[in-house]
Scaffold this active site. Sequence first.
Site, mmCIF file in Angstrom:
data_model
loop_
_atom_site.group_PDB
_atom_site.id
_atom_site.type_symbol
_atom_site.label_atom_id
_atom_site.label_comp_id
_atom_site.label_asym_id
_atom_site.label_seq_id
_atom_site.Cartn_x
_atom_site.Cartn_y
_atom_site.Cartn_z
ATOM 1 N N HIS A 124 0.810 -1.222 0.000
ATOM 2 C CA HIS A 124 0.000 0.000 0.000
ATOM 3 C C HIS A 124 0.842 1.269 0.000
ATOM 4 O O HIS A 124 0.336 2.351 -0.259
ATOM 5 C CB HIS A 124 -0.928 0.013 1.227
ATOM 6 C CG HIS A 124 -2.046 -0.973 1.112
ATOM 7 N ND1 HIS A 124 -3.323 -0.615 0.790
ATOM 8 C CD2 HIS A 124 -2.057 -2.319 1.232
ATOM 9 C CE1 HIS A 124 -4.085 -1.692 0.739
ATOM 10 N NE2 HIS A 124 -3.341 -2.746 1.008
ATOM 11 N N ASP A 324 3.613 9.591 -0.439
ATOM 12 C CA ASP A 324 2.435 8.815 -0.067
ATOM 13 C C ASP A 324 2.210 7.722 -1.108
ATOM 14 O O ASP A 324 2.318 7.990 -2.309
ATOM 15 C CB ASP A 324 1.205 9.752 -0.043
ATOM 16 C CG ASP A 324 0.178 9.334 0.991
ATOM 17 O OD1 ASP A 324 0.116 8.137 1.307
ATOM 18 O OD2 ASP A 324 -0.558 10.221 1.471
HETATM 19 P P1 ADQ Z 1 -2.821 5.865 4.974
HETATM 20 O O1 ADQ Z 1 -1.446 6.299 5.186
HETATM 21 O O2 ADQ Z 1 -3.607 5.618 6.182
HETATM 22 O O3 ADQ Z 1 -2.932 4.594 4.022
HETATM 23 P P2 ADQ Z 1 -4.671 7.532 3.227
HETATM 24 O O4 ADQ Z 1 -4.696 6.859 1.926
HETATM 25 O O5 ADQ Z 1 -4.597 8.993 3.120
HETATM 26 O O6 ADQ Z 1 -3.454 7.113 4.129
HETATM 27 O O7 ADQ Z 1 -5.954 7.157 4.049
HETATM 28 C C1 ADQ Z 1 -6.317 7.821 5.232
HETATM 29 C C2 ADQ Z 1 -7.753 7.475 5.610
HETATM 30 O O8 ADQ Z 1 -8.026 7.977 6.914
HETATM 31 C C3 ADQ Z 1 -8.774 8.085 4.683
HETATM 32 O O9 ADQ Z 1 -9.760 7.138 4.366
HETATM 33 C C4 ADQ Z 1 -9.390 9.239 5.496
HETATM 34 O O10 ADQ Z 1 -10.737 9.458 5.237
HETATM 35 C C5 ADQ Z 1 -9.199 8.757 6.914
HETATM 36 N N1 ADQ Z 1 -9.031 9.914 7.821
HETATM 37 C C6 ADQ Z 1 -8.029 10.816 7.816
HETATM 38 N N2 ADQ Z 1 -8.214 11.762 8.773
HETATM 39 C C7 ADQ Z 1 -9.344 11.440 9.404
HETATM 40 C C8 ADQ Z 1 -10.067 12.003 10.520
HETATM 41 N N3 ADQ Z 1 -9.649 13.099 11.193
HETATM 42 N N4 ADQ Z 1 -11.180 11.381 10.907
HETATM 43 C C9 ADQ Z 1 -11.612 10.266 10.262
HETATM 44 N N5 ADQ Z 1 -10.975 9.699 9.232
HETATM 45 C C10 ADQ Z 1 -9.861 10.261 8.806
HETATM 46 C C11 ADQ Z 1 -2.025 3.728 3.287
HETATM 47 C C12 ADQ Z 1 -1.003 4.432 2.399
HETATM 48 C C13 ADQ Z 1 -1.738 5.304 1.413
HETATM 49 C C14 ADQ Z 1 -2.735 4.484 0.609
HETATM 50 C C15 ADQ Z 1 -3.630 3.670 1.535
HETATM 51 C C16 ADQ Z 1 -4.513 2.700 0.761
HETATM 52 O O11 ADQ Z 1 -0.114 5.188 3.182
HETATM 53 O O12 ADQ Z 1 -0.818 5.948 0.548
HETATM 54 O O13 ADQ Z 1 -3.549 5.347 -0.146
HETATM 55 O O14 ADQ Z 1 -2.849 2.913 2.431
HETATM 56 O O15 ADQ Z 1 -3.765 1.842 -0.036
#
Ligand code: ADQ
Length: 690
Positions: A124, A324
Amino acid sequence: MLRRRGGTWIGWPGVELKKGERVSTRADAYRIAPVPLGETDIARYYHGFSNRTLWPLFHSLPGHTQFVRKDWNVYADVNERFAGVAMRHARDAKLVWIHDYHLMLTPEFMRRAHPEARLAFFLHIPFPPFDIFRLCPWDKELLRGLIACDLIGFQIENYAHNFMDCAEQILGARVDREAMIIEDGDRVARVGVFPIGIEFDLFQEQAMKARRESQRERVVLGVDRLDYTKGIPERIRAFERLLELHPRHKGNVVLLQLAVPSRSQVTEYRELKSEIDELVGQVNGRFATSTWSPIRYLYRSFPQERLCGLYRDADVALVTPLRDGMNLVAKEYVACQVDDPGVLVLSRMAGAAETMREALQVNPFDLDGTAEAIHRALTMDEEERASRIAAMRRRERRDDVEAWVEHFLAAGNEEAAHLDPISERELQQWLRGYVKSYPLCLFLDYDGTLTPLVSHPSKAKLSKEMREALMGCSRRVDTDVSIVSGRALDDIRKIVGEPNLVYAGNHGLEIEGPEIARFRHQDLVHYEARALELFGALEAIANEGAWTEAKGPTLTFHIREVPEARQARYAQKARALMTEHGYQARDAHAAVEARPPIGWDKGRAVLHILRERYGPNWSERVRVIYVGDDQTDEDAFRFLAGLAMTFRVGSADTPTGALHRLPDVEAVRRLLDWVGMRPLTEATPTQSSL
Ligand code: ADQ
């Protein structure tokens, strides 16, 4: 995915269970198989190697990376446990899909125990470039862990290419970049690109339903897990810069930053939290008025429905990670643009930037550039905003998470990949730079290298083609060939039957050949009587097809014909007897070798031959290629590191010190053909000093 398709979810429940506590394994449509972790596991495996080593390294932030051997050991151990649970619960599964950087060794453990399993992996997060990845002391192990899969998936092409580069440069694997296939010995893995999507319809629906909150100012929204890769301090500074460069936004615009608490046991995350708190205070202190503060910072999680409302109502989403894998926030924002279209400002360091090209892309390290992009977003006319958002919405709706699952599973269920046999061009690429126009010295093991492994050593005969290839090399004036075998000297000389070669028998304890004085290690006399005793002891336990081969000073206990389930027991008993008789025991293919512990092995024998034949400055005269297939050849690979080009043939189940792997005996023949047919060198090995 499991709710729709069924299956078994194997995972750490995410908490440390107290004594007597159990995790519920009930779910409607699928099974749950928990892998419990203890306190040390959580500290070393999860917070340690996963989040203090792999996470920062893979995000190309080596300054944040720690390499701690104890963490690594626990990581390997926990990965093995995951493999064990997976094997128990998914022995007959059509496909085992392993997720993310926490489980990079699990495929290797599964493959060894279950060669027929169908294994697929998805990473991921980014896979870093070679120059970063090789900083890891366990780079080879991690790569081998993944190459045990049938399919290895990445978010974007760039990461897949980084991975293939590393497999090629670090493991010496064969890589076909066009077909996206990696071959490492007898393992072949397909590499694929599968950009992850979101549940688009769900986000859109929630955005439509979400409550409207009255808002006085225009909103620039940031939503992240609190993580140093997400670039939150840089974003706050860029927003501060916006207020400096474009004062007209003062009083009218706010940066609403939501941060979910994350990994707060890791010191760096706690430090980051304080840094952000301080920065928010500073900027607010500098610009706030009695009626307006530029930054609203909320450190907590939000229910998805509320989040969708915030996405919908934000004029600008500021998604500016330093690095990311993909970034889902960017996609969620787009899905929630159900009325007045907003603008996405997106870091080009996010995987999402590869497809979301209609976003305003920025370099998050460039504060002025980011500030200008925010300004442009805030002042963009409706027509442009609508066009940009519409294009992204169309794509994200089509490439949603269900499409991602479909696409990945279809690739995971494809037939096993294979590469065409190694070509002259590839051999040329591997060898040209090293061999140049030097004379060559070839050292070749026999069983398993020049002939396939057979049930009894007497049946291992050279094929006609292999003999021709071998002779094609030895006939050349610029090439010398030595056979280095675990067999007794007379045996190996007889079975190869070519007079012009050098022969090293008994793992190099005895050497004979043209232009070299016959060699027999001086300490062997002390082992003659002991060898007889050990022979008697081994014969006494040799039942069920096991037998002992007496080779003078060394012995081999063969277990190939013993029923497989009992081979390990026989090997263990043989090893114990060997040690008891003052011998060193070494595992070979379906055999255990007993060797006198006199600090001599195939590697030293090779060096002895090189010095005897070409003098102490041999390395100025010849280039050396060594090809072997078993543990005793590993001595030579280790010893010859930096002195020779080394190849290990066959199974990739065990690690190797060789520079490259060859899948089988046929590939060795191709290598010999290349050596035999390369342009002739002026000098002979003994004269040359190029
Ligand atoms: P993450 O590093 O966790 O995932 P991301 O893809 O941005 O990063 O997902 C974050 C999730 O957390 C989103 O669904 C968002 O809605 C949720 N979120 C963030 N802030 C929030 C808040 N304050 N309250 C509730 N929800 C919140 C890893 C990799 C990424 C990749 C994903 C999926 O690092 O690059 O996109 O896996 O493969």
